[in-house]
Write an enzyme that holds these catalytic residues in place. Structure first.
Site, PDB file in Angstrom:
ATOM      1  N   ARG A 148       0.847  -1.183   0.000  1.00 13.56           N
ATOM      2  CA  ARG A 148       0.000   0.000   0.000  1.00 13.56           C
ATOM      3  C   ARG A 148       0.888   1.240   0.000  1.00 13.56           C
ATOM      4  O   ARG A 148       1.943   1.252   0.662  1.00 13.56           O
ATOM      5  CB  ARG A 148      -0.949   0.018   1.204  1.00 13.56           C
ATOM      6  CG  ARG A 148      -2.063  -1.026   1.116  1.00 13.56           C
ATOM      7  CD  ARG A 148      -3.086  -0.824   2.198  1.00 13.56           C
ATOM      8  NE  ARG A 148      -4.096  -1.877   2.197  1.00 13.56           N
ATOM      9  CZ  ARG A 148      -5.237  -1.820   1.503  1.00 13.56           C
ATOM     10  NH1 ARG A 148      -5.494  -0.750   0.781  1.00 13.56           N
ATOM     11  NH2 ARG A 148      -6.104  -2.805   1.553  1.00 13.56           N
ATOM     12  N   HIS A 195     -12.320  -2.040  -2.828  1.00 10.44           N
ATOM     13  CA  HIS A 195     -13.355  -1.054  -3.149  1.00 10.44           C
ATOM     14  C   HIS A 195     -13.778  -1.174  -4.612  1.00 10.44           C
ATOM     15  O   HIS A 195     -14.974  -1.202  -4.926  1.00 10.44           O
ATOM     16  CB  HIS A 195     -12.845   0.365  -2.879  1.00 10.44           C
ATOM     17  CG  HIS A 195     -12.921   0.799  -1.460  1.00 10.44           C
ATOM     18  ND1 HIS A 195     -12.237   0.165  -0.451  1.00 10.44           N
ATOM     19  CD2 HIS A 195     -13.591   1.832  -0.868  1.00 10.44           C
ATOM     20  CE1 HIS A 195     -12.488   0.769   0.699  1.00 10.44           C
ATOM     21  NE2 HIS A 195     -13.314   1.784   0.479  1.00 10.44           N
ATOM     22  N   ARG A 243      -9.149   6.159  -4.280  1.00 10.00           N
ATOM     23  CA  ARG A 243      -8.299   5.241  -3.515  1.00 10.00           C
ATOM     24  C   ARG A 243      -6.820   5.595  -3.677  1.00 10.00           C
ATOM     25  O   ARG A 243      -6.027   5.423  -2.748  1.00 10.00           O
ATOM     26  CB  ARG A 243      -8.553   3.804  -3.973  1.00 10.00           C
ATOM     27  CG  ARG A 243      -9.980   3.332  -3.809  1.00 10.00           C
ATOM     28  CD  ARG A 243     -10.445   3.438  -2.370  1.00 10.00           C
ATOM     29  NE  ARG A 243      -9.813   2.421  -1.541  1.00 10.00           N
ATOM     30  CZ  ARG A 243      -9.729   2.492  -0.212  1.00 10.00           C
ATOM     31  NH1 ARG A 243     -10.198   3.541   0.426  1.00 10.00           N
ATOM     32  NH2 ARG A 243      -9.167   1.521   0.480  1.00 10.00           N
ATOM     33  N   HIS A 284      -4.162   2.731  -2.334  1.00 15.66           N
ATOM     34  CA  HIS A 284      -3.840   1.828  -3.432  1.00 15.66           C
ATOM     35  C   HIS A 284      -2.972   2.512  -4.478  1.00 15.66           C
ATOM     36  O   HIS A 284      -2.990   3.744  -4.619  1.00 15.66           O
ATOM     37  CB  HIS A 284      -5.118   1.321  -4.115  1.00 15.66           C
ATOM     38  CG  HIS A 284      -5.884   0.330  -3.305  1.00 15.66           C
ATOM     39  ND1 HIS A 284      -5.418  -0.933  -3.029  1.00 15.66           N
ATOM     40  CD2 HIS A 284      -7.102   0.421  -2.711  1.00 15.66           C
ATOM     41  CE1 HIS A 284      -6.318  -1.582  -2.296  1.00 15.66           C
ATOM     42  NE2 HIS A 284      -7.334  -0.777  -2.085  1.00 15.66           N
TER      43      HIS A 284
END
Length: 358
Positions: free
Chosen positions: A88, A123, A170, A176
């Site tokens: 991440r 997501h 995101r 991400h």
């Protein structure tokens, strides 16, 4: 003197993603609020608490299909994250040493500190999969009112734009990298398309009961086998804990086991709803109610209240509580609330006996 090691292709991909996040965070403040709103209010949890009851305004089968595809997509997303070991951005910039070499004007947010691995984006994957039956139903509905191909494509175009916006949000919050949201979106679209073509028998209680047990036990078995072979599937928890700006932003609901409790609970709820379905007469009465979104709105309010109830601070009880709430959701929206609507409607339609005047 040996030359410094050359960055790998994955490192280059990650660094390009970091620069994308820098560009997004340098945008106007109103756009920042939009990204934060999107990533906060259209998370995987919203599929079960918002999209599912709203889909009942279209069709009961569509709403159940939304749940079915969502739980399969979420289970698969957890397994993929476990074994793809995706980084991440908010911790990679520190672990890779990039933050010490380059001045990066990046910020974290309360929604940044996801604790599971990063690839693929949950997501995007779960949203892309679960919205597919809704988009298909809306496209068919448009065909009844227009012959224009462009107008028929409007639901699908909105769907694509929503996925693109979700992916950018995101990246913006450092949850991400771009390649993770792209792979998540593509996987979600493919999964939604495929599962809709082969729907299960929604009236079979045993099928969903078996899925509830199978999804949870299979995930536990995979985790146990991986641990036995020396793989640390919980490595991301340590990275998240050490690199999150604010410890209070580390939430239990972002852990993989929270997703699995949500998945298993929802499958159990579908089994219970299939065990006590509405009668044909009740379904016909509900179809005659106006407006069609009345029960959907009531379902939204009921689920919102259900999930706002306080949870236990004990971790094991917290997980059990989450599973129970998601098991109650399909029963509440699919059976209990429709029955309540019918009872109230019949009471209003019943003529009252008034005493005759002299």
């Amino acid at each position: 003197m040996k030359p410094p090691p050359q960055p790998s292709a994955m490192d280059a991909l990650h660094e390009a993603g970091i620069h994308t996040a820098v560009a997004l965070q340098a945008g106007p403040p109103w756009l920042e609020q939009f990204w934060l709103f999107l990533t906060s209010h259209l998370d995987p949890n919203s599929i079960y608490t918002i999209c599912f009851p709203l889909a009942r305004g279209l069709d009961d089968n569509v709403s159940i299909m939304v749940l079915w595809i969502a739980l399969v997509a979420e289970w698969l997303n957890v397994v993929l994250k476990w074994f793809l070991f995706g980084e991440r951005p908010y911790w990679w910039i520190h672990e890779s040493g990039l933050s010490s070499r380059v001045q990066l004007p990046l910020r974290q947010f309360p929604v940044t500190c996801e604790t599971g691995p990063g690839s693929p984006s949950g997501h995007c994957m779960i949203l892309g999969a679960a919205l597919w039956p809704i988009v298909s139903a809306l496209t068919k509905g448009m065909s009844r009112y227009t012959q224009s191909r462009l107008l028929k494509l409007i639901p699908f175009l909105v769907y694509i734009l929503l996925l693109v916006a979700m992916g950018l949000s995101r990246i913006f919050v450092l949850a991400h990298f771009p390649h993770q949201v792209v792979t998540g979106s593509l996987a979600g679209m493919a999964l939604g398309w495929g599962l809709q073509r082969w729907p299960p028998n929604f009236l079979k209680c045993r099928f969903f009961l078996g899925m509830a047990l199978g999804l949870l036990l299979s995930a536990m078995a995979l985790h146990g086998l991986a641990t036995a072979t020396g793989l640390d599937l919980d490595w991301s928890l340590h990275r998240a804990s050490s690199r999150c700006s604010d410890p209070s932003w580390l939430r239990l609901e972002t852990r993989p086991w929270a997703s699995l409790c949500r998945v298993s609970g929802t499958a159990l709820g579908l089994a219970l709803a299939a065990r006590h379905p509405l009668s044909r007469r009740a379904v016909q009465e509900l179809r005659g109610l106006e407006p069609p979104l009345g029960s959907a709105t009531l379902g939204l309010l009921a689920l919102d209240l259900l999930h706002k109830l306080p949870k236990s601070e004990d971790t094991a009880l917290w997980y059990l509580n989450v599973g129970a709430r998601y098991a109650l959701g399909p029963v509440l929206v699919g059976s209990l609330l429709p029955q309540l609507i019918l009872i109230l409607r019949r009471l209003r339609a019943t003529p009252q006996n008034h005493p005759r005047g002299e």
